[in-house]
Design an enzyme around this catalytic site. Sequence first.
Site, PDB file in Angstrom:
ATOM      1  N   GLN A 226      49.148  72.526  32.231  1.00  0.00           N
ATOM      2  CA  GLN A 226      49.969  71.332  31.968  1.00  0.00           C
ATOM      3  C   GLN A 226      49.486  70.138  32.804  1.00  0.00           C
ATOM      4  OE1 GLN A 226      51.149  74.397  32.368  1.00  0.00           O
ATOM      5  NE2 GLN A 226      53.094  74.743  31.354  1.00  0.00           N
TER       6      GLN A 226
ATOM      7  N   ASP B  48      62.908  72.737  37.621  1.00  0.00           N
ATOM      8  CA  ASP B  48      63.552  73.312  36.432  1.00  0.00           C
ATOM      9  C   ASP B  48      64.987  73.732  36.706  1.00  0.00           C
ATOM     10  OD1 ASP B  48      60.516  73.724  35.963  1.00  0.00           O
ATOM     11  OD2 ASP B  48      61.507  73.893  34.010  1.00  0.00           O
TER      12      ASP B  48
ATOM     13  N   ASN C 201      60.339  75.533  40.164  1.00  0.00           N
ATOM     14  CA  ASN C 201      59.439  74.650  39.405  1.00  0.00           C
ATOM     15  C   ASN C 201      58.225  75.494  39.009  1.00  0.00           C
ATOM     16  OD1 ASN C 201      58.787  72.000  38.340  1.00  0.00           O
ATOM     17  ND2 ASN C 201      57.165  71.920  39.850  1.00  0.00           N
TER      18      ASN C 201
ATOM     19  N   ARG D 173      58.253  70.917  26.100  1.00  0.00           N
ATOM     20  CA  ARG D 173      58.419  71.634  27.366  1.00  0.00           C
ATOM     21  C   ARG D 173      58.766  70.623  28.452  1.00  0.00           C
ATOM     22  NH1 ARG D 173      55.386  68.781  29.746  1.00  0.00           N
ATOM     23  NH2 ARG D 173      55.803  70.008  31.599  1.00  0.00           N
ATOM     24  N   GLY D 174      59.046  71.169  29.644  1.00  0.00           N
ATOM     25  CA  GLY D 174      59.561  70.317  30.709  1.00  0.00           C
ATOM     26  C   GLY D 174      61.081  70.363  30.611  1.00  0.00           C
ATOM     27  N   ALA D 175      61.729  70.602  31.761  1.00  0.00           N
ATOM     28  CA  ALA D 175      63.166  70.899  31.737  1.00  0.00           C
ATOM     29  C   ALA D 175      64.007  69.853  30.996  1.00  0.00           C
ATOM     30  CB  ALA D 175      63.657  71.095  33.175  1.00  0.00           C
TER      31      ALA D 175
ATOM     32  N   ARG E  99      64.191  79.945  26.403  1.00  0.00           N
ATOM     33  CA  ARG E  99      63.544  80.001  27.725  1.00  0.00           C
ATOM     34  C   ARG E  99      64.645  80.143  28.788  1.00  0.00           C
ATOM     35  NH1 ARG E  99      58.816  75.903  29.069  1.00  0.00           N
ATOM     36  NH2 ARG E  99      58.145  77.634  30.388  1.00  0.00           N
TER      37      ARG E  99
END
Length: 354
Positions: free
Chosen positions: A204, A245, A255, A50-52, A93
């Site tokens: 997170q 993001d 975000n 995860r995380g852009a 996503r």
Amino acid sequence: MKNFKTLQWIGDADGFLELTDQRKLPAEFTTMKCTTVEQLFDAIETLAVRGAPAIGVAAGFGICLAAQETDKLKISDALKHIEKRADFLAKSRPTAVNLFWALEKMKESARDFAEKNPNASLDAFKNHLLACAQEIYAHDVEMCAQIGINGEKFIPDNGGILTHCNAGALATAGNGTALSPIFEAQKKGKKFKVYADETRPLLQGARLTAWELQQAGIDVTLLCDNMAGALMKAGKVNAVIVGADRIAANGDAANKIGTYSLSVLAKAHGIPFYIAAPSSTFDLNIKTGAEIPIEHRHADEVACFAGLITAPKGIKVFNPAFDVTDAQNITAIITERGVIQPPNEQNIRKTICR
Ligand code: MRU
């Protein structure tokens, strides 16, 4: 600095993608194998990766997994197959534009190869795609490092910095976006405290950011999201720094949910609010943040906690995974190409399109 790999391709073009399984942190540090496109889709959807930026890099390797499914096809048919699988991965996503950016880059590169080498072997095609995915990976590492260099000056010596969610090494192939200036300031010997919002509903901040910063020997304090205002009022926060993001042409930035509230609080307390993001997070095709698709996730993420039911059965739940911070609440956007201050369309295009 980073003593683990968020993700890495193992082996040659017939190899596989290895991910640090972020669902298990901090209790367990384990890696998982993705040998199929479906496994990667699931890993992205369930936040194993995860995380852009990390999602984008992983998707690049996803195309290498798709290429492994093309045995015995002509190059033109292999290309069609890859385009279909890219469309599938694009559904994992919706908010982080890095996913679409990386898939587009992979498709372009595949098309270019197929056009110029219609009679090439499938092995050559697969090798080409792996080289392209590795390039996206290496570029991400470089962008993170440069964001750190460009953003270090905003980390106040002897000050306090508040961050939200995880925009660290775990969210990228490199050292992170929002955390990269923090790591850089540490290298320079600056003394500071980092406050990490826990980041409900999926924690997170608590599970990943607090873990990463503690591993790196940075003075980090965890707080619940609803404590940020009190922390600011107590004078403990000199700067807020978060990732993004997707950033629209006018500087509005999506975000993790809760970022917008932090920006309003920062404004009310006269605290600078920074976004750190690579150029791959900008979506200049959309004018404002109102056009950013916001992911809504399962109700259980809010109505349950650590496997326990914490709300009445059948309760209606509001669970957007992201929100949009208006450009006017953002002091500056730190990118690898420079600092955009103030963030507006003209300044963004000047920095990002050069
Ligand atoms: O749902 P997540 O964990 O993928 O959300 C991540 C964030 O919101 C990050 O702040 C953003 O992707 C930037 S990561 C460098």
